[in-house]
Design an enzyme around this catalytic site. Structure first.
Site, PDB file in Angstrom:
ATOM      1  N   ARG A  36      59.628   4.567  27.567  1.00 22.32           N
ATOM      2  CA  ARG A  36      60.110   5.911  27.208  1.00 22.32           C
ATOM      3  C   ARG A  36      59.281   6.933  27.966  1.00 22.32           C
ATOM      4  NH1 ARG A  36      58.845   9.667  22.850  1.00 22.32           N
ATOM      5  NH2 ARG A  36      60.722  10.764  22.118  1.00 22.32           N
ATOM      6  N   SER A 103      69.966   5.394  17.940  1.00 21.84           N
ATOM      7  CA  SER A 103      69.236   5.930  16.791  1.00 21.84           C
ATOM      8  C   SER A 103      70.201   6.571  15.818  1.00 21.84           C
ATOM      9  CB  SER A 103      68.253   7.007  17.253  1.00 21.84           C
ATOM     10  OG  SER A 103      67.422   6.509  18.249  1.00 21.84           O
ATOM     11  N   LYS A 132      57.604  13.019  18.049  1.00 19.42           N
ATOM     12  CA  LYS A 132      58.873  13.430  18.674  1.00 19.42           C
ATOM     13  C   LYS A 132      59.221  14.814  18.127  1.00 19.42           C
ATOM     14  CE  LYS A 132      63.737  11.819  18.672  1.00 19.42           C
ATOM     15  NZ  LYS A 132      64.266  12.074  19.994  1.00 19.42           N
TER      16      LYS A 132
END
Ligand code: TZP
Ligand code: MG
Length: 204
Positions: A36, A103, A132
């Site tokens: 990521r 997600s 996040k």
């Protein structure tokens, strides 16, 4: 089958570089690795993803690329993880044979993604997180139980999970757990190993 400890790279929190972190995480018992990287250019992403993919392939650990279908294809990743703001699942499912994870934070989305052919679901954020920025409101471990009843897919719990909270999410029905801030930085191997043990104990 996607499950166990799911490791996600984090350039901001890494102290020894993400490739070293991946090696440590795998040595500690990570069962899935996701690359990521939100800010790098495509050339950087390609080079890093290729190196991580090789490390994962050597250890026979599934390698997933976050967000970027182009990078996943270019390095022949085992899969891609896409969220609500990425290329839509229905757009890639027909042409892509790899693992597709997505997600969700509502049961309706979970059902829709299952119908569209997702291979696993990230359920998030279980607890509040600062890792996040746009993670949204915590959904709580009870959300995992609701999704567990609604769909028959592996569920990976993510968001604010600490070692002490592993039992709450596995008890609620999670097949896997991801914890970024709780494993990043120093002693990645040791921290991942503690998570892997805690998840394993719950599964016995
Ligand atoms: N997706 C949903 S929450 C999250 C991601 C990538 C961040 C999880 O990080 P932490 O530090 O384990 O809360
Ligand atoms: Mg995304």
């Amino acid at each position: 089958m996607i499950g166990g400890f799911y490791f996600i790279t984090d350039h901001g929190l890494s102290e020894r570089g993400i490739l070293n972190d991946v090696e440590e995480a795998i040595a500690g018992g990570a069962r899935v690795v996701q690359y990521r990287h939100k800010t790098g250019d495509a050339r950087t992403l390609y080079g890093e993803a290729l190196a991580v993919r090789q490390t994962c392939a050597d250890a026979d650990v599934p390698f997933i690329v976050n967000d970027r279908m182009d990078i996943a294809m270019a390095v022949a990743a085992d899969g891609i993880h896409i969220g609500p703001e990425d290329i839509p699942l229905f757009a890639v499912r027909d042409s892509y044979d790899g693992i597709i994870g997505t997600s969700c934070s509502t049961v309706a989305d979970a059902k829709r993604y299952a119908a569209e052919g997702a291979d696993y679901l990230g359920v998030s954020p279980i607890y509040s997180t600062t890792t996040k920025d746009d993670a949204g409101e915590a959904v709580g471990p009870e959300f995992i139980s609701k999704v567990r009843k609604a769909v028959d897919l592996p569920l990976i719990a993510i968001g604010g999970i600490t070692l002490e909270r592993v039992h709450e999410v596995t008890w609620a029905g999670a097949d896997g757990v991801c914890a970024i801030s709780a494993t990043a930085g120093r002693n990645v191997r040791k921290k991942v190993s503690a998570f892997a043990d805690a998840i394993g104990r719950r599964k016995i």
